[in-house]
Design a protein around this motif. Sequence first.
Motif, PDB file in Angstrom:
ATOM      1  N   PHE A  40      -5.761   5.148  -1.453  1.00 43.84           N
ATOM      2  CA  PHE A  40      -4.900   4.366  -2.129  1.00 43.84           C
ATOM      3  C   PHE A  40      -5.334   4.534  -3.691  1.00 43.84           C
ATOM      4  CE2 PHE A  40      -3.639  -0.114  -3.507  1.00 43.84           C
ATOM      5  CZ  PHE A  40      -2.211   0.137  -3.578  1.00 43.84           C
TER       6      PHE A  40
ATOM      7  N   LYS B 179       2.911   0.704  -6.312  1.00 41.75           N
ATOM      8  CA  LYS B 179       1.990   1.719  -6.872  1.00 41.75           C
ATOM      9  C   LYS B 179       1.877   1.739  -8.648  1.00 41.75           C
ATOM     10  CE  LYS B 179       2.468   4.720  -2.983  1.00 41.75           C
ATOM     11  NZ  LYS B 179       3.032   5.995  -2.534  1.00 41.75           N
TER      12      LYS B 179
ATOM     13  N   THR C 254       0.989  -1.399   0.105  1.00 42.01           N
ATOM     14  CA  THR C 254       0.088   0.179  -0.161  1.00 42.01           C
ATOM     15  C   THR C 254       0.731   1.399   0.055  1.00 42.01           C
ATOM     16  OG1 THR C 254      -0.029   0.028   2.454  1.00 42.01           O
ATOM     17  CG2 THR C 254      -2.059  -1.230   1.177  1.00 42.01           C
TER      18      THR C 254
ATOM     19  N   TYR D 143      -4.508  -1.811   5.526  1.00 45.31           N
ATOM     20  CA  TYR D 143      -3.861  -0.424   5.536  1.00 45.31           C
ATOM     21  C   TYR D 143      -2.907  -0.142   6.547  1.00 45.31           C
ATOM     22  CZ  TYR D 143      -6.165   0.095   1.035  1.00 45.31           C
ATOM     23  OH  TYR D 143      -6.765  -0.210  -0.331  1.00 45.31           O
TER      24      TYR D 143
ATOM     25  N   THR E 213      -0.449   5.133   3.487  1.00 42.54           N
ATOM     26  CA  THR E 213      -1.528   5.311   2.898  1.00 42.54           C
ATOM     27  C   THR E 213      -2.696   4.841   3.901  1.00 42.54           C
ATOM     28  OG1 THR E 213      -0.571   4.897   0.670  1.00 42.54           O
ATOM     29  CG2 THR E 213      -3.109   4.605   0.724  1.00 42.54           C
TER      30      THR E 213
END
Length: 252
Positions: A170, A136, A130, A156, A164
């Motif tokens: 997210f 990402k 995360t 998370y 995040t």
Amino acid sequence: MSQTVDRALSILPLLAQGPADLGQVADRLGVHKSTALRLLRTLHEHGLVYRQQDQRYRLGARLFALAQEAVENLDIREIAHPHLAALNEQIGHTVHLAVHEEGEVLYIDKVESRYPVRMYSRIGKPVAITVAAVAKLLLADLPEHERRALAAKLDYPLYTPRSTPNAAAFLKELATVREQGWATDLGGHEESINCVGAPIRGADGRVVAAMSVSAPNVVVTAEELLTLLPLVRRTAEDISRDYSGNAPRKDS
């Protein structure tokens, strides 16, 4: 246990020669049919073998999928490594290569920093999905419905105040990454570690891997690390070009 594994693995090259029935498998292994059946059932449960309507067994589709994934990952690592090493030689910081597999983002290559302060990341270890820049980049390339489904089921953890916090944040971050074509982790996993990353694309323009440069605050500030972003993106584009045989997509 090792004998059981050895017997199970011995079935695969046998079936690579063509479908075989239970008796043929048992004869080849030199075991009773009941033992061969237990091994075949286990392999079948994992998709590595398939029982046909004529009761003969052949190699399963899952085996081919695993082989394809392995080949692709080995290829990208082999192609990327010289570029990663050259970048590391130029800037001195830790360089990572990562891929997305079965719901996890894993490091598949790492070139260590020349500085005495080292990162604890390891090849084969999952990243903090995360917050990590490579995660990402890889997840931002997924279709929207897949991104939303994944975001909804993730935890998370608040590693730091910059982590995040939830699915909405997210998804917003992934949308930004998808649009700009690069990603950061500025103290999201460890407050003292910053990271910038860029995607590696295949011939179809899809992201097949992600690379990043990471460094602790005691070596370089976040602002100084961000000045390396053009070099990181250029390296990723060079790897993309070598991997796909085409110029990488320019619309990111």
